[in-house]
Design a protein around this motif. Sequence first.
Motif, PDB file in Angstrom:
ATOM      1  N   LYS A 216       0.820  -1.205   0.000  1.00 30.89           N
ATOM      2  CA  LYS A 216       0.000   0.000   0.000  1.00 30.89           C
ATOM      3  C   LYS A 216       0.856   1.259   0.000  1.00 30.89           C
ATOM      4  O   LYS A 216       0.553   2.257  -0.689  1.00 30.89           O
ATOM      5  CB  LYS A 216      -0.943   0.016   1.196  1.00 30.89           C
ATOM      6  N   ILE A 217       1.929   1.201   0.768  1.00 34.40           N
ATOM      7  CA  ILE A 217       2.838   2.350   0.817  1.00 34.40           C
ATOM      8  C   ILE A 217       3.465   2.577  -0.566  1.00 34.40           C
ATOM      9  O   ILE A 217       3.547   3.721  -1.070  1.00 34.40           O
ATOM     10  CB  ILE A 217       3.924   2.135   1.894  1.00 34.40           C
ATOM     11  N   SER A 218       3.881   1.465  -1.150  1.00 26.64           N
ATOM     12  CA  SER A 218       4.511   1.585  -2.472  1.00 26.64           C
ATOM     13  C   SER A 218       3.528   2.108  -3.528  1.00 26.64           C
ATOM     14  O   SER A 218       3.858   3.013  -4.319  1.00 26.64           O
ATOM     15  CB  SER A 218       5.049   0.215  -2.895  1.00 26.64           C
ATOM     16  N   ILE A 219       2.324   1.565  -3.543  1.00 26.70           N
ATOM     17  CA  ILE A 219       1.319   2.013  -4.518  1.00 26.70           C
ATOM     18  C   ILE A 219       0.927   3.474  -4.261  1.00 26.70           C
ATOM     19  O   ILE A 219       0.773   4.275  -5.197  1.00 26.70           O
ATOM     20  CB  ILE A 219       0.075   1.093  -4.442  1.00 26.70           C
ATOM     21  N   GLY A 220       0.761   3.812  -2.988  1.00 24.00           N
ATOM     22  CA  GLY A 220       0.411   5.188  -2.648  1.00 24.00           C
ATOM     23  C   GLY A 220       1.454   6.172  -3.133  1.00 24.00           C
ATOM     24  O   GLY A 220       1.121   7.227  -3.716  1.00 24.00           O
ATOM     25  N   ASN A 221       2.706   5.832  -2.902  1.00 24.15           N
ATOM     26  CA  ASN A 221       3.796   6.709  -3.348  1.00 24.15           C
ATOM     27  C   ASN A 221       3.836   6.805  -4.866  1.00 24.15           C
ATOM     28  O   ASN A 221       4.047   7.897  -5.436  1.00 24.15           O
ATOM     29  CB  ASN A 221       5.150   6.192  -2.815  1.00 24.15           C
ATOM     30  N   ALA A 222       3.593   5.682  -5.523  1.00 21.63           N
ATOM     31  CA  ALA A 222       3.615   5.687  -6.996  1.00 21.63           C
ATOM     32  C   ALA A 222       2.480   6.542  -7.558  1.00 21.63           C
ATOM     33  O   ALA A 222       2.653   7.326  -8.510  1.00 21.63           O
ATOM     34  CB  ALA A 222       3.514   4.260  -7.507  1.00 21.63           C
ATOM     35  N   ALA A 223       1.296   6.396  -6.940  1.00 28.35           N
ATOM     36  CA  ALA A 223       0.150   7.174  -7.406  1.00 28.35           C
ATOM     37  C   ALA A 223       0.368   8.664  -7.189  1.00 28.35           C
ATOM     38  O   ALA A 223       0.063   9.512  -8.059  1.00 28.35           O
ATOM     39  CB  ALA A 223      -1.102   6.706  -6.667  1.00 28.35           C
ATOM     40  N   VAL A 224       0.901   9.014  -6.037  1.00 31.78           N
ATOM     41  CA  VAL A 224       1.177  10.433  -5.750  1.00 31.78           C
ATOM     42  C   VAL A 224       2.195  10.973  -6.742  1.00 31.78           C
ATOM     43  O   VAL A 224       2.059  12.112  -7.260  1.00 31.78           O
ATOM     44  CB  VAL A 224       1.667  10.606  -4.299  1.00 31.78           C
ATOM     45  N   ASN A 225       3.218  10.200  -7.015  1.00 27.66           N
ATOM     46  CA  ASN A 225       4.247  10.650  -7.957  1.00 27.66           C
ATOM     47  C   ASN A 225       3.637  10.892  -9.348  1.00 27.66           C
ATOM     48  O   ASN A 225       3.966  11.877 -10.031  1.00 27.66           O
ATOM     49  CB  ASN A 225       5.390   9.636  -8.047  1.00 27.66           C
ATOM     50  N   GLU A 226       2.770  10.000  -9.761  1.00 32.44           N
ATOM     51  CA  GLU A 226       2.135  10.168 -11.074  1.00 32.44           C
ATOM     52  C   GLU A 226       1.248  11.425 -11.110  1.00 32.44           C
ATOM     53  O   GLU A 226       1.244  12.196 -12.080  1.00 32.44           O
ATOM     54  CB  GLU A 226       1.303   8.935 -11.441  1.00 32.44           C
ATOM     55  N   VAL A 227       0.476  11.600 -10.039  1.00 32.37           N
ATOM     56  CA  VAL A 227      -0.390  12.785  -9.976  1.00 32.37           C
ATOM     57  C   VAL A 227       0.443  14.050  -9.957  1.00 32.37           C
ATOM     58  O   VAL A 227       0.120  15.066 -10.624  1.00 32.37           O
ATOM     59  CB  VAL A 227      -1.310  12.722  -8.747  1.00 32.37           C
ATOM     60  N   VAL A 228       1.512  14.015  -9.170  1.00 25.18           N
ATOM     61  CA  VAL A 228       2.392  15.196  -9.113  1.00 25.18           C
ATOM     62  C   VAL A 228       2.991  15.460 -10.495  1.00 25.18           C
ATOM     63  O   VAL A 228       3.078  16.623 -10.965  1.00 25.18           O
ATOM     64  CB  VAL A 228       3.495  15.009  -8.059  1.00 25.18           C
ATOM     65  N   ASN A 229       3.373  14.405 -11.197  1.00 25.11           N
ATOM     66  CA  ASN A 229       3.925  14.573 -12.553  1.00 25.11           C
ATOM     67  C   ASN A 229       2.846  15.146 -13.493  1.00 25.11           C
ATOM     68  O   ASN A 229       3.139  16.011 -14.346  1.00 25.11           O
ATOM     69  CB  ASN A 229       4.438  13.235 -13.089  1.00 25.11           C
ATOM     70  N   ASP A 230       1.611  14.653 -13.326  1.00 25.96           N
ATOM     71  CA  ASP A 230       0.530  15.178 -14.148  1.00 25.96           C
ATOM     72  C   ASP A 230       0.318  16.671 -13.873  1.00 25.96           C
ATOM     73  O   ASP A 230       0.100  17.483 -14.796  1.00 25.96           O
ATOM     74  CB  ASP A 230      -0.781  14.424 -13.892  1.00 25.96           C
ATOM     75  N   ILE A 231       0.361  17.044 -12.627  1.00 28.60           N
ATOM     76  CA  ILE A 231       0.201  18.467 -12.268  1.00 28.60           C
ATOM     77  C   ILE A 231       1.334  19.293 -12.868  1.00 28.60           C
ATOM     78  O   ILE A 231       1.116  20.389 -13.427  1.00 28.60           O
ATOM     79  CB  ILE A 231       0.146  18.629 -10.739  1.00 28.60           C
ATOM     80  N   GLN A 232       2.529  18.806 -12.733  1.00 34.48           N
ATOM     81  CA  GLN A 232       3.679  19.558 -13.262  1.00 34.48           C
ATOM     82  C   GLN A 232       3.603  19.665 -14.797  1.00 34.48           C
ATOM     83  O   GLN A 232       3.933  20.721 -15.375  1.00 34.48           O
ATOM     84  CB  GLN A 232       4.992  18.856 -12.831  1.00 34.48           C
ATOM     85  N   THR A 233       3.160  18.604 -15.436  1.00 34.40           N
ATOM     86  CA  THR A 233       3.001  18.658 -16.890  1.00 34.40           C
ATOM     87  C   THR A 233       1.949  19.698 -17.265  1.00 34.40           C
ATOM     88  O   THR A 233       2.115  20.505 -18.211  1.00 34.40           O
ATOM     89  CB  THR A 233       2.600  17.280 -17.445  1.00 34.40           C
ATOM     90  N   THR A 234       0.851  19.681 -16.546  1.00 33.61           N
ATOM     91  CA  THR A 234      -0.221  20.641 -16.802  1.00 33.61           C
ATOM     92  C   THR A 234       0.277  22.057 -16.541  1.00 33.61           C
ATOM     93  O   THR A 234      -0.034  23.001 -17.324  1.00 33.61           O
ATOM     94  CB  THR A 234      -1.438  20.328 -15.900  1.00 33.61           C
ATOM     95  N   LEU A 235       1.000  22.261 -15.521  1.00 31.62           N
ATOM     96  CA  LEU A 235       1.532  23.588 -15.230  1.00 31.62           C
ATOM     97  C   LEU A 235       2.487  24.049 -16.333  1.00 31.62           C
ATOM     98  O   LEU A 235       2.514  25.245 -16.688  1.00 31.62           O
ATOM     99  CB  LEU A 235       2.275  23.560 -13.861  1.00 31.62           C
ATOM    100  N   ALA A 236       3.213  23.122 -16.872  1.00 30.91           N
ATOM    101  CA  ALA A 236       4.145  23.483 -17.955  1.00 30.91           C
ATOM    102  C   ALA A 236       3.363  23.915 -19.196  1.00 30.91           C
ATOM    103  O   ALA A 236       3.737  24.868 -19.889  1.00 30.91           O
ATOM    104  CB  ALA A 236       5.050  22.295 -18.252  1.00 30.91           C
ATOM    105  N   ILE A 237       2.280  23.210 -19.460  1.00 35.53           N
ATOM    106  CA  ILE A 237       1.440  23.554 -20.598  1.00 35.53           C
ATOM    107  C   ILE A 237       0.840  24.938 -20.395  1.00 35.53           C
ATOM    108  O   ILE A 237       0.782  25.765 -21.305  1.00 35.53           O
ATOM    109  CB  ILE A 237       0.342  22.502 -20.831  1.00 35.53           C
ATOM    110  N   ILE A 238       0.341  25.147 -19.204  1.00 40.84           N
ATOM    111  CA  ILE A 238      -0.223  26.455 -18.878  1.00 40.84           C
ATOM    112  C   ILE A 238       0.818  27.544 -19.077  1.00 40.84           C
ATOM    113  O   ILE A 238       0.530  28.639 -19.633  1.00 40.84           O
ATOM    114  CB  ILE A 238      -0.768  26.471 -17.446  1.00 40.84           C
ATOM    115  N   GLU A 239       1.990  27.295 -18.684  1.00 41.22           N
ATOM    116  CA  GLU A 239       3.037  28.290 -18.781  1.00 41.22           C
ATOM    117  C   GLU A 239       3.295  28.633 -20.237  1.00 41.22           C
ATOM    118  O   GLU A 239       3.541  29.801 -20.597  1.00 41.22           O
ATOM    119  CB  GLU A 239       4.333  27.741 -18.116  1.00 41.22           C
ATOM    120  N   ARG A 240       3.221  27.628 -21.065  1.00 40.00           N
ATOM    121  CA  ARG A 240       3.530  27.893 -22.468  1.00 40.00           C
ATOM    122  C   ARG A 240       2.359  28.492 -23.257  1.00 40.00           C
ATOM    123  O   ARG A 240       2.522  29.288 -24.144  1.00 40.00           O
ATOM    124  CB  ARG A 240       3.952  26.567 -23.160  1.00 40.00           C
TER     125      ARG A 240
END
Length: 243
Positions: A216-240
């Motif tokens: 559960k810890i491993s999956i939770g961390n993986a899911a958070v990392n993916e969501v954080v990456n999605d947010i950062q990708t979206t922020l990059a798009i917004i910036e551009r």
Amino acid sequence: MTDQGNNKSYSILDSLKKLIFTDQEETQLKNPSPDIQKNPPATEIKDYSTSPEIKTVSNQQPPAIPITANDGSTDIKQMKLKVLGILERLNEQGLDFFEVWNAAAAMGKVDETTLKAAYTSLKFVDNTLTKGKLKTTGTNYANKLKETIAKETQQKESEKHKAEQDREFEKTTLNNEIKTLTDSIAKLQDDLKKKQITLAQINDKYEPKLKEIEQKISIGNAAVNEVVNDIQTTLAIIERSIS
């Protein structure tokens, strides 16, 4: 026994007491040492003609009393001394079996010769002394001793019965206590065995849960990392794309 006889009861009784300890002395007499063979003990001379008091003339001291406790015989002999003490207290007035018996004993041993000599001498003192009187009084003394020992035996039997009851009570108590302790030990041993088994299985018990938590810890961390990456990708798009 007369008053004079009462005053001398100890010395008279002492004659019989000495006879109790004659076993070793008789052996020594059958196998005398060279010194004894050269100087044999003098024969004791008694005079009963004027008094029931026993008079002894001897040029040699009586042998020492050989007391040996190794074979247990001394216990019997000491008890015989007590019995003679009881007999002394039972002694009746006048001359009878008791005085004749002791007079014979004073001559070294009680046999046909010494009994006849004692009887003949004491009869001069008391002409009422007869064979019938000797038999009657002797039988009476024996019966009184039997009655005395019967009472003592009954008392000792009561003490024995009480001791046996106490022993059985204590044995029962100890057996019960031992059973209680044994049962407690058996239960403790059973509990110990169960605890040891539980301890041996403790890892297997918690291993699945620990793995589940780690997953559960491993999956939770993986899911958070993916969501954080999605947010950062979206922020990059917004910036551009957004001015």
